[in-house]
Design an enzyme around this catalytic site. Sequence first.
Site, PDB file in Angstrom:
ATOM      1  N   HIS A  71       0.770  -1.018   0.113  1.00  0.00           N
ATOM      2  CA  HIS A  71      -0.092   0.014   0.222  1.00  0.00           C
ATOM      3  C   HIS A  71       0.736   1.570   0.128  1.00  0.00           C
ATOM      4  O   HIS A  71       0.345   2.618   0.404  1.00  0.00           O
ATOM      5  CB  HIS A  71      -0.780   0.226   0.684  1.00  0.00           C
ATOM      6  CG  HIS A  71      -1.729  -0.736   1.033  1.00  0.00           C
ATOM      7  ND1 HIS A  71      -3.202  -1.168   0.064  1.00  0.00           N
ATOM      8  CD2 HIS A  71      -2.078  -2.263   2.187  1.00  0.00           C
ATOM      9  CE1 HIS A  71      -3.553  -2.433   0.318  1.00  0.00           C
ATOM     10  NE2 HIS A  71      -2.797  -2.770   1.144  1.00  0.00           N
ATOM     11  N   CYS A  72       1.753   0.466  -0.116  1.00  0.00           N
ATOM     12  CA  CYS A  72       3.462   2.326  -0.577  1.00  0.00           C
ATOM     13  C   CYS A  72       2.752   2.992  -1.877  1.00  0.00           C
ATOM     14  O   CYS A  72       2.562   2.158  -2.559  1.00  0.00           O
ATOM     15  CB  CYS A  72       4.398   1.977  -0.452  1.00  0.00           C
ATOM     16  SG  CYS A  72       6.067   2.985  -0.607  1.00  0.00           S
ATOM     17  N   GLY A  73       3.234   3.878  -1.847  1.00  0.00           N
ATOM     18  CA  GLY A  73       3.060   5.323  -2.770  1.00  0.00           C
ATOM     19  C   GLY A  73       3.970   4.764  -4.262  1.00  0.00           C
ATOM     20  O   GLY A  73       3.703   4.862  -5.361  1.00  0.00           O
ATOM     21  N   PHE A  74       4.788   3.892  -3.871  1.00  0.00           N
ATOM     22  CA  PHE A  74       5.892   3.321  -4.461  1.00  0.00           C
ATOM     23  C   PHE A  74       5.387   1.762  -5.562  1.00  0.00           C
ATOM     24  O   PHE A  74       6.551   1.040  -5.844  1.00  0.00           O
ATOM     25  CB  PHE A  74       7.401   3.523  -4.088  1.00  0.00           C
ATOM     26  CG  PHE A  74       7.719   4.320  -3.142  1.00  0.00           C
ATOM     27  CD1 PHE A  74       8.273   5.769  -4.573  1.00  0.00           C
ATOM     28  CD2 PHE A  74       8.120   5.500  -2.431  1.00  0.00           C
ATOM     29  CE1 PHE A  74       8.645   6.819  -4.442  1.00  0.00           C
ATOM     30  CE2 PHE A  74       8.525   6.490  -2.374  1.00  0.00           C
ATOM     31  CZ  PHE A  74       8.777   6.658  -3.005  1.00  0.00           C
ATOM     32  N   THR A  75       4.141   1.316  -4.520  1.00  0.00           N
ATOM     33  CA  THR A  75       3.615  -0.300  -5.270  1.00  0.00           C
ATOM     34  C   THR A  75       4.786   0.014  -6.786  1.00  0.00           C
ATOM     35  O   THR A  75       4.419  -1.538  -7.388  1.00  0.00           O
ATOM     36  CB  THR A  75       2.835  -0.084  -4.082  1.00  0.00           C
ATOM     37  OG1 THR A  75       2.624  -0.171  -3.455  1.00  0.00           O
ATOM     38  CG2 THR A  75       2.409  -1.780  -5.350  1.00  0.00           C
TER      39      THR A  75
END
Length: 188
Positions: A71-75
Amino acid sequence: MNILMRILSVITVLTAPTYVLAASGVASPGQNNQCPAIFQQQMRKLHSSEILDLCEVSAGHPVMLVNTASHCGFTGQFEDLEAIHQKYKDQGLVVIGVSSDSFDQEDEDEGKAAEICYKNFGVSFTMLSTVPVTGDEAHPLFKEVARQSQAPEWNFYKYLISRDGHVVSANPSKIIPSDADITSLLNN
């Protein structure tokens, strides 16, 4: 010669984090039969009961190690990591992703985290189950990475590790896996 041959060993640590790489690509006798301490770990595969021996997974090859969170913005970097895996796997690079909730962005349901990796992004490289990657509770693999280089400051830190177990490059989250700073090491 590509970096997968060049990153095969680190000769000398000059000053952290500057390293001198062996350019010959020639392995020392018995090097393939010895597993570096950093990889002398057993870890569970993501959303599986299968336990993987990291010595067998790395098999004497250079490794790109990445701490991940679904759920990270870098996924979206999963897609780029998969592309790196596909491009360099036949040259010997091993990509290993390690799920982590150290920054509170991993799904509590490992099945959902695995679905994001495998189904949403088509990940085929090795993904390992959720472990801490920072602090006193960090998994021994990441404690050694931190000792040699630095602990991840966020999700999707990318480490290039030589086949003899030395961290050659640490790349923060904002640097994508296909960034020139990384691929220049892989293409030299």
